[in-house]
Scaffold this active site. Structure first.
Site, short mmCIF file in Angstrom:
data_model
loop_
_atom_site.label_atom_id
_atom_site.label_comp_id
_atom_site.label_asym_id
_atom_site.label_seq_id
_atom_site.Cartn_x
_atom_site.Cartn_y
_atom_site.Cartn_z
CB THR A 162 -1.11 -0.28 0.71
OG1 THR A 162 0.07 -0.28 2.44
CG2 THR A 162 -1.86 -0.92 1.16
CG ASP A 163 4.50 1.61 2.91
OD1 ASP A 163 4.01 1.03 3.25
OD2 ASP A 163 5.57 1.86 3.38
N1 ASP Z 1 5.24 -1.64 3.76
C1 ASP Z 1 4.33 -2.88 2.81
C2 ASP Z 1 4.24 -1.64 0.97
O1 ASP Z 1 4.14 -0.92 1.19
C3 ASP Z 1 2.93 -1.54 2.96
C4 ASP Z 1 1.71 -2.19 2.81
O2 ASP Z 1 1.42 -3.33 2.13
O3 ASP Z 1 0.80 -2.15 3.53
O4 ASP Z 1 4.45 -2.96 1.04
#
Ligand code: ASP
Length: 422
Positions: A162-163
């Site tokens: 999500t990042d």
């Molecule tokens: N740090 C992770 C990513 O962006 C966090 C997530 O997936 O929510 O891969």
């Protein structure tokens, strides 16, 4: 055998007996303490000197999921799930205490049998990265993988961290030219092995959208509220992660979501200004990754611009203040450095307020930047969209003209004020 993190143990102390799973000791915690996760879910610390006996009841083994053989059903649409990593592909490794990316698309289907009722699933693991590690070359790889399957399926789901999901959704919006079906990007804020995971609902809604939403284009499908009510389907160039941890972190900026997607298969259209599915031919654009993005702040060193020029970037996105300002009338004016830069490479201006539009003429300082420097003002384009779009623009005949052309809804033609902070 020396017990290690992840093992289920029984510990006898002077205060009684405790059964639980040994957790990795956080670095800040004293070496003299063993941390145990009890059956109740609570963690306790036991001073090592109090431990009289510790026996291992069950050794920790990294869980292996049995991927299921998928049987196609004639009456269902087909959806390809391409997994790329992130929390949605992760679980806690009790040995290290870390979250690691591992689940492939087939594993999702094994874990979430509802998917099989929505669509025939084709699954492929494209990469396994946390999205903060993603590189522009990864966006190209994802676009290539979409292109490989797009003509054999009704829609594509990309599971993603999500990042930087909003960077990828924007990049794919520009890389995939004339996209004729939905490419739905989804992820999770909590890993799949936690009771509170948002992964399953996001996946179910994303597959539903890929299977039957009537639009074409790159969209993000993530929780619409903090509880499990519905997911929002939002334009890939107008979406942004706006919270570190909330399930409803992904918001439309200067825009509204296209639709709400429910787990029972219902899709409620909010606004219909999107391209429809069509039988056109999707192709790929290329990108030039040497683009830099510079966030403007008071008293910054203009040498930052010179640095990027020295590093031979081919384009610069300035994330300016409000209407598009940079320090202009003070001893550290950025104007000379930007003037030098703009003689060699395209310099683009968007705003760190995110909402609203930049404007080249309202103040004298803005006129300096737009007219004397020759910087290009990008209206209400989000910085992340501008960044990946400039990479793609640099491979076009006229980069500036491409930047000012609305390619994938990144420039709104209508009033954007009614979408403020929704
Ligand atoms: N740090 C992770 C990513 O962006 C966090 C997530 O997936 O929510 O891969």
């Amino acid at each position: 055998m020396k017990p290690k993190a992840g093992d289920k143990v029984k510990i006898t102390t002077s205060d009684g007996e405790f059964e639980g799973i040994i957790l990795p000791r956080p670095e800040l915690l004293s070496q003299d303490i063993t941390v145990l996760k009890l059956k109740t879910g609570y963690n306790i610390g036991i001073e090592n000197k109090k431990i009289k006996k510790m026996i291992v009841l069950e050794e920790y083994k990294t869980p292996v999921l049995k991927a299921k053989k998928l049987k196609p059903k004639a009456d269902l649409p087909t959806v390809a799930i391409l997994s790329t990593g992130g929390t949605i592909s992760s679980r806690i490794d009790y040995r290290t205490g870390g979250v690691y990316a591992d689940y492939s698309a087939e594993d999702f289907v094994a874990m979430c049998p509802e998917l099989e009722e929505i669509a025939n699933i084709k699954a492929a693991k494209v990469m396994s990265v946390m999205s903060e590690d993603a590189m522009a070359s990864d966006w190209v790889k994802m676009a290539e993988e979409v292109l490989k399957v797009i003509n054999e399926v009704d829609g594509v789901v990309i599971t993603h961290g999500t990042d930087t999901m909003h960077f990828t959704s924007a990049a794919l919006s520009f890389l995939l030219k004339d996209l004729n079906k939905p490419v739905v990007i989804t992820g999770a804020q909590r890993s799949i092995d936690r009771g509170s995971s948002d992964a399953f609902m996001n996946l179910i809604c994303a597959v539903t959208a890929a299977a039957k939403w009537d639009g074409a284009g790159v969209v993000v499908c993530m929780h619409g509220t903090m509880s499990d009510e519905f997911c929002n389907l939002t334009r890939g160039t107008k979406v942004r992660k706006m919270h570190t941890s909330r399930r409803d972190a992904f918001r439309a900026i200067n825009d509204e979501p296209f639709a709400k997607v429910f787990t029972d298969g219902k899709i409620e259209v909010i606004k219909e200004d999107y391209a429809k599915r069509n039988s056109g031919k999707t192709s790929l654009r290329e990108l030039e990754p040497r683009v830099a993005m510079v966030y403007i702040y008071p008293d910054m060193d203009p040498g930052i611009i010179d640095y990027h020029l020295k590093e031979k970037v081919h384009g610069l996105v300035i994330v300016a203040t409000a209407l598009g300002h940079v320090p202009t009338n003070n001893p550290k004016s950025l104007i000379p450095a930007l003037q030098k830069a703009a003689k060699k490479i395209p310099v683009m201006i968007c705003s760190q307020t995110l909402y609203g539009r930049v404007h080249p003429y309202v103040y004298a300082n803005l006129r300096k930047l737009s007219m004397e420097v020759g910087a290009t003002y990008l209206s209400d384009m989000l910085p992340e969209a501008a960044y990946s779009k400039l990479m793609v623009a640099l491979k076009q005949k006229d980069a500036k003209e491409f930047m000012l052309t609305n390619i994938a809804g990144e420039i709104s033609s209508r009033e954007v004020d009614d979408c403020f902070l929704i």
